[in-house]
Design a protein around this motif. Structure first.
Motif, PDB file in Angstrom:
ATOM      1  N   ASN A  85       4.903  13.623 -11.553  1.00 44.66           N
ATOM      2  CA  ASN A  85       4.854  13.386 -12.994  1.00 44.66           C
ATOM      3  C   ASN A  85       6.196  13.694 -13.649  1.00 44.66           C
ATOM      4  O   ASN A  85       6.642  12.978 -14.537  1.00 44.66           O
ATOM      5  CB  ASN A  85       3.761  14.229 -13.640  1.00 44.66           C
ATOM      6  N   TRP A  86       6.830  14.814 -13.235  1.00 40.26           N
ATOM      7  CA  TRP A  86       8.118  15.157 -13.823  1.00 40.26           C
ATOM      8  C   TRP A  86       9.174  14.127 -13.462  1.00 40.26           C
ATOM      9  O   TRP A  86       9.964  13.711 -14.307  1.00 40.26           O
ATOM     10  CB  TRP A  86       8.560  16.547 -13.378  1.00 40.26           C
ATOM     11  N   ASP A  87       9.204  13.687 -12.202  1.00 41.00           N
ATOM     12  CA  ASP A  87      10.190  12.678 -11.809  1.00 41.00           C
ATOM     13  C   ASP A  87      10.018  11.404 -12.619  1.00 41.00           C
ATOM     14  O   ASP A  87      11.000  10.801 -13.058  1.00 41.00           O
ATOM     15  CB  ASP A  87      10.056  12.374 -10.313  1.00 41.00           C
ATOM     16  N   ASP A  88       8.772  10.978 -12.838  1.00 44.70           N
ATOM     17  CA  ASP A  88       8.535   9.778 -13.640  1.00 44.70           C
ATOM     18  C   ASP A  88       8.912  10.022 -15.098  1.00 44.70           C
ATOM     19  O   ASP A  88       9.462   9.138 -15.762  1.00 44.70           O
ATOM     20  CB  ASP A  88       7.056   9.359 -13.543  1.00 44.70           C
ATOM     21  N   LEU A  89       8.630  11.219 -15.603  1.00 44.21           N
ATOM     22  CA  LEU A  89       8.927  11.519 -17.005  1.00 44.21           C
ATOM     23  C   LEU A  89      10.421  11.490 -17.277  1.00 44.21           C
ATOM     24  O   LEU A  89      10.860  11.127 -18.375  1.00 44.21           O
ATOM     25  CB  LEU A  89       8.339  12.891 -17.370  1.00 44.21           C
ATOM     26  N   LYS A  90      11.230  11.827 -16.288  1.00 42.49           N
ATOM     27  CA  LYS A  90      12.677  11.738 -16.465  1.00 42.49           C
ATOM     28  C   LYS A  90      13.110  10.315 -16.786  1.00 42.49           C
ATOM     29  O   LYS A  90      14.010  10.092 -17.594  1.00 42.49           O
ATOM     30  CB  LYS A  90      13.402  12.222 -15.196  1.00 42.49           C
ATOM     31  N   ARG A 108       9.509   0.533 -12.446  1.00 44.71           N
ATOM     32  CA  ARG A 108       8.417   1.009 -11.595  1.00 44.71           C
ATOM     33  C   ARG A 108       8.012   2.434 -11.967  1.00 44.71           C
ATOM     34  O   ARG A 108       6.815   2.752 -12.035  1.00 44.71           O
ATOM     35  CB  ARG A 108       8.855   0.952 -10.125  1.00 44.71           C
ATOM     36  N   ARG A 109       8.982   3.302 -12.242  1.00 42.21           N
ATOM     37  CA  ARG A 109       8.648   4.691 -12.543  1.00 42.21           C
ATOM     38  C   ARG A 109       7.993   4.821 -13.924  1.00 42.21           C
ATOM     39  O   ARG A 109       7.128   5.674 -14.129  1.00 42.21           O
ATOM     40  CB  ARG A 109       9.910   5.560 -12.465  1.00 42.21           C
ATOM     41  N   ILE A 110       8.401   3.996 -14.877  1.00 37.97           N
ATOM     42  CA  ILE A 110       7.739   4.021 -16.187  1.00 37.97           C
ATOM     43  C   ILE A 110       6.292   3.572 -16.057  1.00 37.97           C
ATOM     44  O   ILE A 110       5.376   4.191 -16.616  1.00 37.97           O
ATOM     45  CB  ILE A 110       8.495   3.121 -17.184  1.00 37.97           C
ATOM     46  N   SER A 111       6.079   2.499 -15.301  1.00 37.86           N
ATOM     47  CA  SER A 111       4.710   2.020 -15.095  1.00 37.86           C
ATOM     48  C   SER A 111       3.859   3.064 -14.400  1.00 37.86           C
ATOM     49  O   SER A 111       2.691   3.257 -14.743  1.00 37.86           O
ATOM     50  CB  SER A 111       4.732   0.718 -14.270  1.00 37.86           C
ATOM     51  N   ALA A 112       4.445   3.763 -13.443  1.00 36.65           N
ATOM     52  CA  ALA A 112       3.702   4.798 -12.724  1.00 36.65           C
ATOM     53  C   ALA A 112       3.283   5.918 -13.665  1.00 36.65           C
ATOM     54  O   ALA A 112       2.162   6.426 -13.592  1.00 36.65           O
ATOM     55  CB  ALA A 112       4.551   5.341 -11.577  1.00 36.65           C
TER      56      ALA A 112
END
Length: 285
Positions: A5-10, A37-41
């Motif tokens: 979650n933190w990696d995606d939030l970055k 991809r990370r925003i969608s995740a």
């Protein structure tokens, strides 16, 4: 916060702060597709969209501003953990960053860097010349030497000496003045000039006292300079212009969260001693 979650939030935070997916990709050193991809995740994991999609790009939803603010707070909190660990348990050879203005870096600190390095060994000391204030909260630097009327509320430290100013020119009868720009426009000399020097008498300007000194030496006008810089140039002569005795405290500062570190206390002490030894020259007549 879970690592995924933190990696995606970055990535979410970076898009919000840069204003675009491509800007976030450049900041994070990844490609465009990875950011998407990370925003969608992140949005899928939380069942809510953070951005509105359009042909113009990604725009933060108005009801998600609190998410970005929380993300910033999380980033600062995680950074603070790293900073505190770094301050208290630094490995031998770690880099200690000392920032100051170009006046102090060239005129005072560079000459004393050997003394500072000897005290701080085996850590290495890096001198960072910057007239703008670096973000100590993000540890862009470990220690700052700054002339200022007051100590910033988020900083810890003490004044070690005073910096004195005077008006100088190659020709004391010159009627032209050199202006102060950038960060220097907020300094005490600029405030005095704003009240006592007509705008049509101010010609060229600079954001560096070293540059202003070079301009004055070449006969381009009157400059308000630190005495410690002016006395090095025999071409410059004092100008009687009604400038009052002007002295500004010179602070040795670190972020308040790092003030309890033994290493930081030693670092601050040796820099304060260096300035105190030159207090007379720094204050001037």
């Amino acid at each position: 916060m879970h690592n995924d979650n933190w990696d995606d939030l970055k990535f979410v935070l970076s898009v919000a702060e840069t204003g675009s997916v491509s800007g976030a990709a450049r900041r994070l050193g990844v490609n465009h597709a990875t950011v998407l991809r990370r925003i969608s995740a992140f949005e899928d994991a939380h069942g809510a969209e953070v951005f509105e999609r359009s042909q113009q790009g990604y725009r933060l939803r108005t009801d998600r501003a609190d998410v970005i603010e929380a993300a910033r707070e999380a980033a600062l909190a995680l950074g603070r953990v790293s900073d505190l660990l770094r301050a208290g348990g630094a490995a031998a050879g770690d880099l200690l960053r000392l920032t100051s203005t170009d006046t102090f870096c060239t005129g005072v600190l560079a000459a004393g860097l050997g003394r500072i390095s000897d005290v701080m060994a085996p850590h290495r000391v890096c001198l960072m010349s910057n007239n703008a204030h670096l973000d100590m909260g993000r540890l862009q630097a470990d220690l700052a030497v700054r002339p200022s009327l007051t100590r910033p509320s988020d900083m810890s430290g003490a004044a070690a000496a005073e910096l004195g100013f005077g008006a100088y020119a190659r020709d004391p009868d010159d009627r032209r003045w050199l202006g102060l720009a950038g960060p220097l426009a907020r300094a005490a000399p600029a405030q005095w000039m704003a009240e006592h020097v007509a705008p049509d008498r101010i010609g060229a300007c600079a954001d560096s006292f070293l540059a202003l000194r070079a301009m004055a030496v070449r006969g381009q006008g009157i400059a308000i300079l630190p005495h410690v810089l002016a006395v090095e140039c025999p071409e410059l002569r004092p100008v009687d212009c009604g400038l009052p005795r002007m002295r500004i405290p010179i602070w040795v500062l670190c972020h308040r969260d790092l003030a309890g570190s033994p290493r930081m206390a030693r670092f601050m002490a040796v820099v304060r001693e260096l300035l105190a030894d030159q207090a007379e020259a720094l204050a001037g007549p």
